[in-house]
Design a protein around this motif. Structure first.
Motif, PDB file in Angstrom:
ATOM      1  N   VAL A  21       0.830  -1.196   0.000  1.00  0.00           N
ATOM      2  CA  VAL A  21       0.000   0.000   0.000  1.00  0.00           C
ATOM      3  C   VAL A  21       0.868   1.251   0.000  1.00  0.00           C
ATOM      4  N   VAL A  22       0.236   2.366  -0.334  1.00  0.00           N
ATOM      5  CA  VAL A  22       0.886   3.666  -0.360  1.00  0.00           C
ATOM      6  C   VAL A  22      -0.021   4.638   0.380  1.00  0.00           C
ATOM      7  N   LYS A  23       0.587   5.544   1.119  1.00  0.00           N
ATOM      8  CA  LYS A  23      -0.175   6.563   1.831  1.00  0.00           C
ATOM      9  C   LYS A  23      -0.049   7.880   1.070  1.00  0.00           C
ATOM     10  N   LEU A  24      -1.199   8.442   0.673  1.00  0.00           N
ATOM     11  CA  LEU A  24      -1.244   9.727  -0.006  1.00  0.00           C
ATOM     12  C   LEU A  24      -1.816  10.744   0.971  1.00  0.00           C
ATOM     13  N   GLU A  31      -5.041  11.452   5.296  1.00  0.00           N
ATOM     14  CA  GLU A  31      -4.263  10.358   4.721  1.00  0.00           C
ATOM     15  C   GLU A  31      -5.184   9.351   4.028  1.00  0.00           C
ATOM     16  N   PHE A  32      -4.811   9.020   2.818  1.00  0.00           N
ATOM     17  CA  PHE A  32      -5.525   8.007   2.054  1.00  0.00           C
ATOM     18  C   PHE A  32      -4.562   6.855   1.820  1.00  0.00           C
ATOM     19  N   VAL A  33      -4.927   5.683   2.301  1.00  0.00           N
ATOM     20  CA  VAL A  33      -4.096   4.495   2.105  1.00  0.00           C
ATOM     21  C   VAL A  33      -4.708   3.722   0.943  1.00  0.00           C
ATOM     22  N   VAL A  34      -3.925   3.619  -0.142  1.00  0.00           N
ATOM     23  CA  VAL A  34      -4.409   2.952  -1.352  1.00  0.00           C
ATOM     24  C   VAL A  34      -3.462   1.824  -1.725  1.00  0.00           C
ATOM     25  N   ALA A  39      -2.172   3.167  -7.082  1.00  0.00           N
ATOM     26  CA  ALA A  39      -1.376   4.386  -7.170  1.00  0.00           C
ATOM     27  C   ALA A  39      -0.551   4.426  -8.446  1.00  0.00           C
ATOM     28  N   MET A  40      -0.184   3.256  -8.958  1.00  0.00           N
ATOM     29  CA  MET A  40       0.635   3.184 -10.161  1.00  0.00           C
ATOM     30  C   MET A  40      -0.122   3.618 -11.415  1.00  0.00           C
TER      31      MET A  40
END
Length: 114
Positions: A21-24, A31-34, A39-40
């Protein structure tokens, strides 16, 4: 009879790049964890997260967007998942965009190269 043995396929390099996952983080600190794979969808995020150049985003798995408000970043995250779902072209659906956020959304999409 012995239980069947699990067979693991070796993962290719792209699978490693899209795992996890990535945190935006928006301008307001939300914070949005996707999924990293979602994200890619963004070429900018792909470059940040996979670059061998030592981006802090690559090491930490989080990206801050001091210029993107929460409501716009939320819509972008929704688009990432929408894009993954409909990228095969087997089924189609319009991505809903509220008229009042169109300009900000276009500017953020341009920056994120989505």
């Amino acid at each position: 009879m012995p239980p069947p043995r699990e067979h693991h396929q070796p993962q290719d390099e792209e699978d490693d790049d899209t795992a996890g996952v990535v945190k935006l983080i928006s301008a307001e600190g939300f914070e949005f964890v996707v999924d990293r794979k979602a994200a890619m969808v963004s070429n900018t995020l792909r470059n940040m997260l996979t670059s061998p150049g030592g981006f802090s985003e690559t090491r930490q798995g989080e990206v801050r967007f001091p210029e993107i408000p929460t409501n716009i970043l939320e819509k972008i995250c929704q688009y990432f998942y929408w894009s993954l779902h409909y990228s095969s072209g087997k089924e189609t659906a319009e991505f809903p965009i509220e008229p009042e956020i169109t300009l900000e959304l276009m500017m953020a999409a341009n920056y994120l190269d989505t």
